[in-house]
Scaffold this active site. Structure first.
Site, PDB file in Angstrom:
ATOM      1  N   GLN A   1      -5.031  -1.629   9.248  1.00 32.33           N
ATOM      2  CA  GLN A   1      -4.701  -2.971   8.586  1.00 32.33           C
ATOM      3  C   GLN A   1      -5.532  -3.901   9.674  1.00 32.33           C
ATOM      4  O   GLN A   1      -5.291  -4.125  10.826  1.00 32.33           O
ATOM      5  CB  GLN A   1      -3.186  -3.214   8.580  1.00 32.33           C
ATOM      6  CG  GLN A   1      -3.102  -4.403   7.796  1.00 32.33           C
ATOM      7  CD  GLN A   1      -3.378  -4.450   6.278  1.00 32.33           C
ATOM      8  OE1 GLN A   1      -3.844  -3.475   5.516  1.00 32.33           O
ATOM      9  NE2 GLN A   1      -3.919  -5.794   5.819  1.00 32.33           N
TER      10      GLN A   1
ATOM     11  N   LYS B   1       0.737  -1.259  -0.038  1.00 32.68           N
ATOM     12  CA  LYS B   1      -0.147   0.041  -0.020  1.00 32.68           C
ATOM     13  C   LYS B   1       0.705   1.206   0.041  1.00 32.68           C
ATOM     14  O   LYS B   1       0.620   2.257  -0.581  1.00 32.68           O
ATOM     15  CB  LYS B   1      -0.978   0.041   1.021  1.00 32.68           C
ATOM     16  CG  LYS B   1      -2.001  -1.176   1.108  1.00 32.68           C
ATOM     17  CD  LYS B   1      -2.830  -1.339   2.371  1.00 32.68           C
ATOM     18  CE  LYS B   1      -3.724  -2.629   2.156  1.00 32.68           C
ATOM     19  NZ  LYS B   1      -4.738  -3.013   3.054  1.00 32.68           N
TER      20      LYS B   1
ATOM     21  N   ASP C   1     -11.432   2.448   3.261  1.00 33.08           N
ATOM     22  CA  ASP C   1     -11.539   0.950   3.336  1.00 33.08           C
ATOM     23  C   ASP C   1     -12.943   0.551   2.968  1.00 33.08           C
ATOM     24  O   ASP C   1     -13.412  -0.503   2.435  1.00 33.08           O
ATOM     25  CB  ASP C   1     -11.131   0.209   4.658  1.00 33.08           C
ATOM     26  CG  ASP C   1      -9.784  -0.504   4.414  1.00 33.08           C
ATOM     27  OD1 ASP C   1      -9.478  -1.040   3.345  1.00 33.08           O
ATOM     28  OD2 ASP C   1      -8.905  -0.525   5.472  1.00 33.08           O
TER      29      ASP C   1
END
Ligand code: GUN
Length: 278
Positions: free
Chosen positions: A96, A52, A119
């Site tokens: 995460q 990422k 997200d």
């Protein structure tokens, strides 16, 4: 002969489009900044977070990395999320998953400001997807739709079967396929006569989390198969939820592992970051 849906190539195309958009935004005086939080040092998470950050650098998005120790408390993590919510410089926040067991994942996700939830996991964004209004769409399902569209695969009117009902993949991909006018069936661990259902699918999305769970006996000849899983087999080789060797010859198109859905998740995260500024 079947088509191998090349997620590496398609994700690169998307990243190149985003790189151009980001340069144009910068020329307008707008910058993009993503905060990435990792708690603990799970090796798989470290690889994903690294990918990422690399993608951010490629596109021209600033990334702020927060690497917190495994023993971080719920209050400490929530305090950081709230601080980033209030920081005008930060456009996107990504925590995460999975998180260590002392932390309530859901509370953390719901604390991220919906307009920074790149997200797409926050209830507000999930609700928006459900009713068809604007919001961030979670990256893996969003990536699957892009793979299908950019490979010229028609979704409208097709029978789509999803195996898996997780909040991250199964539920949102079902909603997205429905939004694209697919006829959608969701199967899960309690589904009876699973193969009877999967054998009706024109498009089969497999997100079960079990290595090589699906083989040729699950599919209709000529179906499109999307494999969301990633595992290591007995020989330490990467494999998906689908037994590629056995299944591929019976499909019209299939995603490989690696190089299928995986790279798309990162590309669509970048897409969400850019759209958070646009
Ligand atoms: N862990 C596995 N997939 C994801 C994802 O898409 N986002 C985050 N934040 N964590 C994950």
């Amino acid at each position: 002969m079947y088509q191998i849906i090349d997620g590496k190539k398609i994700s690169q195309e998307i990243k190149d489009e985003l790189k151009e958009k980001t340069a144009a935004l910068k020329a307008d005086g707008k910058s993009i900044c993503l905060a990435v939080i990792q708690v603990g040092s799970d090796p798989a998470s470290s690889v994903y977070v690294g990918n990422k950050k690399k993608a951010c650098a490629y596109i021209g998005i600033e990334s702020l990395a927060y690497e917190l120790p495994e023993e971080t408390t719920q209050d400490e993590l929530l305090a950081l999320v709230r601080r980033l919510n209030d920081d005008d410089k930060v456009n996107g926040i990504l925590v995460q998953l999975p998180l260590p067991k002392q932390i309530d994942e859901n509370e953390v996700i719901q604390t991220i400001a919906p307009e920074k939830d790149v997200d797409g996991f926050n209830e507000k964004n999930v609700g928006a997807l459900c009713v068809g209004s604007k919001g961030f769409v979670s990256c893996t399902p969003f990536g699957i739709i892009q793979l299908l569209k950019r490979s010229g695969i028609e979704i409208s009117g097709k029978r789509c079967v999803v195996i898996g009902r997780s909040n991250i993949v199964g539920k949102p991909i079902s909603l997205l396929l429905l939004r694209e006018n697919g006829t959608v069936t969701i199967c899960h661990s309690r589904t009876e006569n699973l193969k009877e259902i999967t054998r009706q699918a024109d498009i089969l999305v497999v997100a079960v989390g079990k290595p090589k769970f699906v083989d040729e006996t699950f599919i209709k000849e000529g179906a499109v198969v999307i494999d969301v899983g990633i595992h290591r087999d007995a020989n330490n080789k990467l494999c998906g939820d689908v037994d590629f060797e056995k299944t591929a010859p019976h499909t019209s198109a299939i995603t490989p592992v690696p190089g299928g859905v995986g790279p798309m998740t990162v590309a669509m995260l970048m897409y969400n970051c850019v759209s958070s500024v646009e």
